[in-house]
Design a protein around this motif. Structure first.
Motif, PDB file in Angstrom:
ATOM      1  N   CYS A 195       0.201  -1.031   9.966  1.00  0.00           N
ATOM      2  CA  CYS A 195      -0.813  -2.065  10.214  1.00  0.00           C
ATOM      3  C   CYS A 195      -1.866  -2.016   9.112  1.00  0.00           C
ATOM      4  CB  CYS A 195      -1.464  -1.895  11.584  1.00  0.00           C
ATOM      5  SG  CYS A 195      -2.342  -0.338  11.789  1.00  0.00           S
ATOM      6  N   LEU A 196      -2.481  -3.145   8.870  1.00  0.00           N
ATOM      7  CA  LEU A 196      -3.548  -3.261   7.878  1.00  0.00           C
ATOM      8  C   LEU A 196      -4.597  -4.198   8.461  1.00  0.00           C
ATOM      9  CD1 LEU A 196      -4.757  -2.860   5.040  1.00  0.00           C
ATOM     10  CD2 LEU A 196      -3.365  -4.774   4.265  1.00  0.00           C
ATOM     11  N   ARG A 197      -5.615  -3.611   9.076  1.00  0.00           N
ATOM     12  CA  ARG A 197      -6.582  -4.436   9.807  1.00  0.00           C
ATOM     13  C   ARG A 197      -7.839  -4.737   9.006  1.00  0.00           C
ATOM     14  NH1 ARG A 197      -4.541  -0.903  14.013  1.00  0.00           N
ATOM     15  NH2 ARG A 197      -3.188  -2.104  15.385  1.00  0.00           N
ATOM     16  N   SER A 228       4.323 -10.275   0.482  1.00  0.00           N
ATOM     17  CA  SER A 228       3.969 -11.644   0.132  1.00  0.00           C
ATOM     18  C   SER A 228       2.563 -11.923   0.674  1.00  0.00           C
ATOM     19  CB  SER A 228       4.960 -12.627   0.757  1.00  0.00           C
ATOM     20  OG  SER A 228       4.882 -12.573   2.177  1.00  0.00           O
ATOM     21  N   GLN A 229       1.967 -12.998   0.227  1.00  0.00           N
ATOM     22  CA  GLN A 229       0.651 -13.360   0.733  1.00  0.00           C
ATOM     23  C   GLN A 229       0.693 -13.627   2.229  1.00  0.00           C
ATOM     24  OE1 GLN A 229      -2.254 -13.423  -1.308  1.00  0.00           O
ATOM     25  NE2 GLN A 229      -3.113 -13.370   0.753  1.00  0.00           N
ATOM     26  N   GLN A 230       1.804 -14.185   2.699  1.00  0.00           N
ATOM     27  CA  GLN A 230       1.950 -14.472   4.121  1.00  0.00           C
ATOM     28  C   GLN A 230       1.964 -13.181   4.946  1.00  0.00           C
ATOM     29  OE1 GLN A 230       5.493 -16.684   5.077  1.00  0.00           O
ATOM     30  NE2 GLN A 230       5.006 -16.838   7.255  1.00  0.00           N
ATOM     31  N   ILE A 231       2.717 -12.194   4.484  1.00  0.00           N
ATOM     32  CA  ILE A 231       2.762 -10.915   5.199  1.00  0.00           C
ATOM     33  C   ILE A 231       1.405 -10.243   5.170  1.00  0.00           C
ATOM     34  CG2 ILE A 231       3.711  -8.573   5.112  1.00  0.00           C
ATOM     35  CD1 ILE A 231       6.350  -9.744   4.213  1.00  0.00           C
ATOM     36  N   LEU A 232       0.762 -10.285   4.016  1.00  0.00           N
ATOM     37  CA  LEU A 232      -0.549  -9.661   3.876  1.00  0.00           C
ATOM     38  C   LEU A 232      -1.565 -10.307   4.809  1.00  0.00           C
ATOM     39  CD1 LEU A 232      -1.998  -7.457   2.287  1.00  0.00           C
ATOM     40  CD2 LEU A 232      -2.593  -9.176   0.581  1.00  0.00           C
ATOM     41  N   LEU A 289      -3.623  -8.558   7.919  1.00  0.00           N
ATOM     42  CA  LEU A 289      -5.084  -8.588   7.977  1.00  0.00           C
ATOM     43  C   LEU A 289      -5.588  -9.255   9.251  1.00  0.00           C
ATOM     44  CD1 LEU A 289      -5.959  -9.413   4.253  1.00  0.00           C
ATOM     45  CD2 LEU A 289      -6.465  -7.296   5.469  1.00  0.00           C
ATOM     46  N   GLN A 290      -4.749 -10.076   9.859  1.00  0.00           N
ATOM     47  CA  GLN A 290      -5.118 -10.734  11.118  1.00  0.00           C
ATOM     48  C   GLN A 290      -4.735  -9.897  12.332  1.00  0.00           C
ATOM     49  OE1 GLN A 290      -3.335 -14.629  10.885  1.00  0.00           O
ATOM     50  NE2 GLN A 290      -4.577 -15.228   9.111  1.00  0.00           N
ATOM     51  N   GLY A 291      -4.264  -8.665  12.095  1.00  0.00           N
ATOM     52  CA  GLY A 291      -4.040  -7.745  13.207  1.00  0.00           C
ATOM     53  C   GLY A 291      -2.601  -7.460  13.558  1.00  0.00           C
ATOM     54  N   ALA A 292      -1.634  -7.996  12.824  1.00  0.00           N
ATOM     55  CA  ALA A 292      -0.223  -7.746  13.139  1.00  0.00           C
ATOM     56  C   ALA A 292       0.105  -6.264  12.968  1.00  0.00           C
ATOM     57  CB  ALA A 292       0.685  -8.580  12.236  1.00  0.00           C
ATOM     58  N   THR A 293       0.887  -5.726  13.879  1.00  0.00           N
ATOM     59  CA  THR A 293       1.330  -4.330  13.821  1.00  0.00           C
ATOM     60  C   THR A 293       2.852  -4.309  13.839  1.00  0.00           C
ATOM     61  OG1 THR A 293      -0.662  -3.554  14.972  1.00  0.00           O
ATOM     62  CG2 THR A 293       1.244  -2.082  14.942  1.00  0.00           C
ATOM     63  N   LEU A 294       3.440  -3.617  12.879  1.00  0.00           N
ATOM     64  CA  LEU A 294       4.897  -3.562  12.747  1.00  0.00           C
ATOM     65  C   LEU A 294       5.407  -2.189  13.151  1.00  0.00           C
ATOM     66  CD1 LEU A 294       5.350  -5.263   9.246  1.00  0.00           C
ATOM     67  CD2 LEU A 294       5.345  -6.355  11.493  1.00  0.00           C
ATOM     68  N   THR A 295       6.543  -2.160  13.850  1.00  0.00           N
ATOM     69  CA  THR A 295       7.204  -0.900  14.123  1.00  0.00           C
ATOM     70  C   THR A 295       7.868  -0.405  12.837  1.00  0.00           C
ATOM     71  OG1 THR A 295       9.307  -1.936  14.717  1.00  0.00           O
ATOM     72  CG2 THR A 295       7.676  -1.632  16.485  1.00  0.00           C
TER      73      THR A 295
END
Length: 530
Positions: free
Chosen positions: A113-115, A185-189, A193-199
């Protein structure tokens, strides 16, 4: 073939502790040793892989610290080494640092995650008002925020403005480096930044990490491939060969006198100690040039001037290049001015050209505890600055005049160093913090770059193809202190006792300070949080 392990654990620092005492031992991650290790690895062809493991107790107090580590890791990767980065959970630290590595490994049950970045600060004004503590703040600079925890209940418009800009530049730098890893990609970034968390599985599927493995699985794989672990047994404080260049590190708050640990400001470096170190390098004929590395939020105005003067004497005899690390603000910027060329990292926090004074009156809370006081004096102002009474109007005028005097001296000093008029400096002063990127645009530094870029510039100035880099100062602990400290357990509460905090408040009472909130109150914040 072999592999080397770099353990990111403990609190980031530029060099070892500068206090010679028996006390609470600290876990430190040292930049000087990382650079020495990088030079050692580059000479050993038998080491093919470097495993970087980020432990949970690793703490970088400023983003500039991560930028310094990232630069060293990137340099190792350029030496034809395979860099493997491992963390159980990937957050901002891991996403950024792993971008300098060849392989990115995450624990199978970890998440990515990157918050973003956040700035939190405690404000003590209501608590002090409740207990009857009077706080008077005298300052020059609307952005000078070191005393805001004592005078405000929230961020004022100026402090909020500068903090938002600092965070904005740091996120831009972070994003720029992350985007160099092709999978982002910019979309993933934006999603992260909007709070998505990946397993871990999702991160592998999106190619944000290379594999999902535990540390032990990775080590066992290498063991089966006949790779053994290489260990550097001893650190010497120097690396390389050739012309001798010194890296003099100033890390901590700036105080008058000797080095000490402070409950509010952490490690404090005294001007007496640092002046002696500078003089030694100036008189050492084997040292041909000096890089002065700064990581300081400032401190005493008089101590800053003493250090600046001695650096000027050094600069008159030998090439002096300044490298701003995570921070060189206020007094930290003051002592950077003698540099013949000043480097700053993109996310270095610098500037804060301003002055502040504090006065606290604790008479009422003492009375509430049943403690009275009485003063007998010869001379109307004999107890000027006493914490047992309020300031008189005359005394307030004196402090205002002192603050204005130091501010004008600060403007002149910077103006002479940067070829500006005091009026031009004032436009970028007022206590405002700048990132290295913004400081460059305003002429407050000469170039964006880290410690390696500063060393490269100095080598060119000296016309040296190779160099032997030595780190200073080295404070050796007595054998008894080493033995006792090794058996002591960390006690954060003891390190920031109420008595120590009270002593710190008394020491800054009515003194001209060139300091930032990163120093003042940082330890107090930790005490309240813990």
């Amino acid at each position: 073939m072999k592999y080397l392990v770099i353990a990111l654990k403990g609190t980031y620092c530029e060099i070892g502790g500068q206090l010679q005492s028996i006390g609470v031992p600290k876990k430190l991650f040292r930049l000087d040793r990382l650079m020495e290790l990088g030079a050692w690895v580059s000479r050993r062809k038998s080491i093919a892989n470097v495993l970087v493991i980020r432990h949970q107790d690793f703490h970088a107090p400023a983003f500039g610290a991560l930028e310094s580590i990232h630069a060293v890791l990137r340099g190792m990767a350029g030496q034809q080494k395979e860099l493997w980065y491992y963390a159980t959970e990937y957050d901002l630290v891991d996403i950024y640092l792993s971008g300098a590595c060849t392989h990115r490994i995450i624990h199978p049950l970890g998440t990515l995650c990157l918050r973003g970045l956040a700035w939190q600060q405690l404000f003590f004004k209501e608590m002090l008002d409740k207990h009857g503590v009077e706080v008077d703040v005298f300052r020059r600079g609307s952005y000078k925020s070191a005393a805001d925890p004592f005078r405000c209940t929230t961020f004022d418009q100026y402090n909020r403005e500068q903090i938002e800009r600092l965070l904005e530049v740091m996120v831009q730098t972070l994003s720029s480096e992350i985007m160099k890893v092709s999978a982002y990609s910019q979309q993933i970034l934006d999603s992260l930044l909007q709070g998505a968390t990946l397993t871990a599985a999702d991160a592998v599927a999106k190619q944000l990490v290379t594999e999902a493995l535990s540390e032990h699985e990775l080590r066992n794989r290498w063991k089966q491939d006949k790779l053994s672990e290489a260990v550097k047994k001893r650190y010497r404080g120097h690396f390389g060969s050739g012309m001798r260049i010194a890296v003099l590190v100033f890390e901590g708050s700036i105080v008058d006198g000797s080095n000490r640990e402070d409950a509010l400001m952490g490690q404090c470096i005294g001007d007496d100690f640092m002046v002696k170190q500078i003089r030694k390098l100036r008189e050492n004929k084997r040292i041909k040039g000096v890089v002065f590395r700064i990581n300081s939020g400032g401190g005493s105005a008089t101590a800053s001037e003493s250090i600046q003067r001695e650096l000027r004497f050094l600069s008159a005899e030998k090439p002096l290049v300044v490298s701003i690390g995570p921070m060189a603000a206020s007094g930290g910027y003051w002592i950077s001015t003698p540099g013949q060329r000043v480097f700053a990292q993109a996310t270095s926090v610098t500037g804060s050209i301003g002055v502040i004074m504090l006065h606290m009156n604790i008479r009422k809370p003492l009375q509430n505890l049943g403690l009275g006081s009485e003063t007998v004096k010869q001379g109307e102002f004999a107890d000027f600055g006493s914490a047992l009474r309020s300031l008189s109007p005359t005394e307030r005028d004196v402090l205002e005049q002192m603050v204005d005097y130091y501010y004008q001296e600060f403007l002149k000093l910077v103006g002479n160093a940067r070829s500006m008029s005091p009026e031009q400096v004032h436009a970028y002063a007022e206590g405002r913090l700048w990132t290295g990127t913004d400081a460059l645009k305003r002429g407050l530094v000469d170039e964006i770059g880290g410690l390696e870029e500063a060393l490269t510039h100095l080598r060119r100035a000296l016309k040296a193809e190779t160099s032997r880099i030595t780190f200073h100062p080295v404070v050796k602990q007595p054998w008894l202190a080493r033995m006792i400290n090794s058996n002591m357990e960390k006690d954060a509460v003891a390190a920031s006792s109420a008595q120590a905090i009270l002593k710190s408040c008394c020491m800054v009472q009515g003194r001209p300070l060139l300091i930032e909130p990163f120093c003042l109150g940082a330890r107090y914040t930790t005490l309240l949080r813990d």
